[in-house]
Scaffold this motif. Structure first.
Motif, PDB file in Angstrom:
ATOM      1  N   TYR A 362       8.296   2.543  53.290  1.00 22.82           N
ATOM      2  CA  TYR A 362       8.587   1.660  54.279  1.00 22.82           C
ATOM      3  C   TYR A 362      10.098   2.023  54.538  1.00 22.82           C
ATOM      4  O   TYR A 362      10.467   2.107  55.792  1.00 22.82           O
ATOM      5  N   ALA A 363      11.044   2.555  53.416  1.00 28.28           N
ATOM      6  CA  ALA A 363      12.455   2.733  53.690  1.00 28.28           C
ATOM      7  C   ALA A 363      12.433   3.829  54.533  1.00 28.28           C
ATOM      8  O   ALA A 363      13.439   3.866  55.400  1.00 28.28           O
ATOM      9  N   ASN A 364      11.586   4.844  54.782  1.00 34.54           N
ATOM     10  CA  ASN A 364      11.849   5.885  55.333  1.00 34.54           C
ATOM     11  C   ASN A 364      11.111   5.741  56.568  1.00 34.54           C
ATOM     12  O   ASN A 364      10.753   6.924  57.457  1.00 34.54           O
ATOM     13  N   GLY A 365      10.444   4.885  57.106  1.00 30.66           N
ATOM     14  CA  GLY A 365       9.797   4.731  58.298  1.00 30.66           C
ATOM     15  C   GLY A 365       8.333   5.138  58.355  1.00 30.66           C
ATOM     16  O   GLY A 365       7.833   5.368  59.265  1.00 30.66           O
ATOM     17  N   GLU A 366       7.821   5.473  57.199  1.00 28.74           N
ATOM     18  CA  GLU A 366       6.417   6.245  57.019  1.00 28.74           C
ATOM     19  C   GLU A 366       5.429   5.166  56.824  1.00 28.74           C
ATOM     20  O   GLU A 366       5.183   4.689  55.600  1.00 28.74           O
ATOM     21  N   TYR A 367       5.231   4.270  57.845  1.00 27.42           N
ATOM     22  CA  TYR A 367       4.557   3.169  57.872  1.00 27.42           C
ATOM     23  C   TYR A 367       2.976   3.277  57.389  1.00 27.42           C
ATOM     24  O   TYR A 367       2.331   2.456  56.653  1.00 27.42           O
ATOM     25  N   LEU A 368       2.420   4.320  57.920  1.00 23.08           N
ATOM     26  CA  LEU A 368       0.945   4.649  57.412  1.00 23.08           C
ATOM     27  C   LEU A 368       0.825   4.782  55.904  1.00 23.08           C
ATOM     28  O   LEU A 368      -0.014   4.200  55.201  1.00 23.08           O
ATOM     29  N   ASN A 369       1.807   5.444  55.251  1.00 24.10           N
ATOM     30  CA  ASN A 369       1.863   5.534  53.802  1.00 24.10           C
ATOM     31  C   ASN A 369       2.157   4.209  53.036  1.00 24.10           C
ATOM     32  O   ASN A 369       1.607   3.842  52.045  1.00 24.10           O
ATOM     33  N   THR A 370       2.803   3.353  53.873  1.00 23.26           N
ATOM     34  CA  THR A 370       3.167   1.988  53.110  1.00 23.26           C
ATOM     35  C   THR A 370       1.960   1.368  53.073  1.00 23.26           C
ATOM     36  O   THR A 370       1.690   0.718  51.973  1.00 23.26           O
ATOM     37  N   VAL A 371       1.221   1.282  54.418  1.00 23.29           N
ATOM     38  CA  VAL A 371      -0.138   0.632  54.141  1.00 23.29           C
ATOM     39  C   VAL A 371      -1.200   1.263  53.070  1.00 23.29           C
ATOM     40  O   VAL A 371      -1.837   0.474  52.644  1.00 23.29           O
ATOM     41  N   ILE A 372      -1.278   2.499  53.085  1.00 20.84           N
ATOM     42  CA  ILE A 372      -2.132   2.985  52.222  1.00 20.84           C
ATOM     43  C   ILE A 372      -1.785   2.581  50.626  1.00 20.84           C
ATOM     44  O   ILE A 372      -2.600   2.185  50.085  1.00 20.84           O
ATOM     45  N   ASP A 373      -0.483   2.711  50.446  1.00 18.98           N
ATOM     46  CA  ASP A 373       0.008   2.360  49.063  1.00 18.98           C
ATOM     47  C   ASP A 373      -0.148   0.958  48.666  1.00 18.98           C
ATOM     48  O   ASP A 373      -0.639   0.694  47.692  1.00 18.98           O
ATOM     49  N   PHE A 374       0.056   0.113  49.692  1.00 20.63           N
ATOM     50  CA  PHE A 374       0.267  -1.445  49.305  1.00 20.63           C
ATOM     51  C   PHE A 374      -1.051  -2.048  49.565  1.00 20.63           C
ATOM     52  O   PHE A 374      -1.218  -3.025  48.584  1.00 20.63           O
ATOM     53  N   LYS A 375      -1.976  -1.637  50.382  1.00 22.22           N
ATOM     54  CA  LYS A 375      -3.072  -2.448  50.351  1.00 22.22           C
ATOM     55  C   LYS A 375      -3.839  -2.817  49.379  1.00 22.22           C
ATOM     56  O   LYS A 375      -4.115  -3.740  48.837  1.00 22.22           O
ATOM     57  N   PRO A 376      -4.238  -1.678  48.546  1.00 21.98           N
ATOM     58  CA  PRO A 376      -4.878  -1.833  47.161  1.00 21.98           C
ATOM     59  C   PRO A 376      -4.374  -2.758  46.236  1.00 21.98           C
ATOM     60  O   PRO A 376      -4.993  -3.209  45.354  1.00 21.98           O
ATOM     61  N   VAL A 377      -3.197  -2.696  46.235  1.00 24.67           N
ATOM     62  CA  VAL A 377      -2.253  -3.513  45.234  1.00 24.67           C
ATOM     63  C   VAL A 377      -1.935  -4.893  45.451  1.00 24.67           C
ATOM     64  O   VAL A 377      -1.418  -5.771  44.765  1.00 24.67           O
ATOM     65  N   LEU A 378      -2.031  -5.524  46.718  1.00 24.15           N
ATOM     66  CA  LEU A 378      -1.455  -6.563  47.266  1.00 24.15           C
ATOM     67  C   LEU A 378      -2.402  -7.779  46.389  1.00 24.15           C
ATOM     68  O   LEU A 378      -1.306  -8.872  45.962  1.00 24.15           O
TER      69      LEU A 378
END
Ligand SMILES: [Fe+2]
Length: 417
Positions: A362-378
């Protein structure tokens, strides 16, 4: 055998040391800035007082950084050295703090539960138990350890404040507010009770009431330690974010939050990082703030005191452009996780590390990776501890990443069809 202000037997013949124990207890329960000084004063009168050494160790461990942990261990060694002829409660407490020092949090918790079962007036132990439950995300037990000693502490406003926070974390908001207000009515100088009510008002979006409540009590926080002083002002800043008054939020940041923070204090650092990120999520340009904060994070890279803290550090490092440090920290988090007992290892491997990847993305503006990494852990973020209000930040990051992705996804979808 003498008794302290809580009516608990303490192993010293020095009245000055007993006064110091009572003073430490009051400082700890009121989040005062003189807790360590109280202990040091007592040890001048009785250098063999084991419980005072243990209180000093607890103070340093609560700083949650490596340098302080080394200081804690020195005090613990002294506590153990002088524990030959002390009370059962003091022995249990020293064991609990020793377990904390080697990160056996489950053992520490079991010991604090035993102390509070046998000695329900030991509110320092109740507070310590709540602290551990807080960072394990176990809100029910956080509430329960306070509730079980209420019959023996019916008029104690400090316990009311602990109950208020536990009730709020368990979403019993009306009871939490009533308890926090009752504590404040007994003693206006109870910043933890103020804080619990602030959480209720934040959760219920009672922004104007929250500002009036907290600003109306802020004059009593002058003697708070920097953790709660800056955190209570952080809560006020959250209200002003909701009002959209971002200039005022930055003023609070400069004056009462990072401006008053101990720059080397992990908890103060976390609050400042959290506030800057919240402003970014509202579209406020805080880019010039990141570097001046992140330079204080270098000692944090390999500490891994708490996963909740690490998530903040790694975002700030990445956002300030310290990519190498952020990468080094992520690898170090992984190595650390492998060294942990299984019940905590899962917290790091399955929640904290994916979330850390998501935050760096997210800090690097890589929003797809943010979603991929965050969704399972929310759904499991509670496992890393922190309050609802504090963890809400990570959910907002995920939601914003989704929002940023929406135009791209629409374009791909249109291209395919
Ligand atoms: Fe809070």
């Amino acid at each position: 055998m003498l008794k302290d202000a809580q009516g608990l037997e303490v192993s010293t013949d020095s009245y000055e040391a007993v006064d110091a124990i009572s003073s430490f207890t009051n400082q700890a329960l009121s989040y005062g800035k003189e807790a360590l000084n109280a202990v040091k004063t007592g040890l001048l009168s009785d250098p063999t007082c084991a419980i005072l050494h243990a209180y000093a160790a607890a103070y340093f461990l609560s700083q949650e950084n490596e340098q302080a942990r080394k200081q804690a261990i020195c005090y613990l060694q002294a506590a153990i050295k002088h524990s030959g002829n002390i009370t059962e409660r003091e022995k249990l407490y020293i064991k609990a703090i020793s377990a904390w020092a080697i990160k056996k949090i489950d053992v520490a918790i079991a010991l604090h539960e035993t102390i509070t079962d046998k000695y329900p007036c030991d509110l320092v132990s109740v507070q310590q138990g709540q602290y551990h439950y807080f960072y394990l995300g176990d809100k029910k037990k956080l509430l329960n350890i306070a509730q079980k000693v209420l019959p023996q502490n019916k008029d104690n406003h400090f316990l009311y404040g602990m109950l208020a926070f536990g009730l709020e974390q368990c979403h019993q908001l009306e009871q939490a507010e009533a308890m926090g207000r009752a504590a404040t009515k007994i003693n206006r100088n109870d910043p933890w009770a103020h804080h619990a009510v602030a959480h209720v008002m934040e959760t219920q979006a009672r922004i104007d009431e929250g500002i009036a409540w907290m600003e109306g009590l802020a004059d009593t926080w002058a003697d708070c330690n920097s953790m709660l002083y800056t955190h209570n002002w952080w809560h006020i800043a959250l209200y002003y974010i909701e009002r959209g008054n971002y200039l005022h939020v930055l003023k609070l940041y400069d004056t009462y939050i990072w401006g008053r923070a101990r720059k080397d204090s992990p908890k103060d650092q976390v609050g400042a990082i959290s506030l800057l990120l919240r402003l970014e999520l509202r579209g406020v340009d805080v880019s010039e703030y990141w570097h001046s904060l992140a330079i204080y994070l270098l000692p944090r890279l390999h500490e891994h005191a708490l996963p909740f803290q690490d998530l903040h550090y790694i975002y700030a490092l990445a956002r300030a452009g310290y990519t190498d440090w952020a990468n080094e920290m992520r690898l170090s988090m992984y190595q650390h996780a492998l060294s942990l007992p299984s019940y905590i290892r899962r917290q790091w491997l399955e929640v904290a590390i994916p979330a850390a990847r998501g935050l760096v993305a997210y800090a690097n503006g890589e929003y797809l990776n943010t979603v991929i990494d965050f969704k399972p852990v929310l759904p499991r973020l509670y496992e890393i501890g922190g309050s609802h209000a504090q963890r809400q930040l990570f959910k907002q990051v995920y939601q914003d990443a989704n929002l940023q992705l929406a135009p791209t996804l629409r374009y791909i979808s249109a291209s395919i069809s």
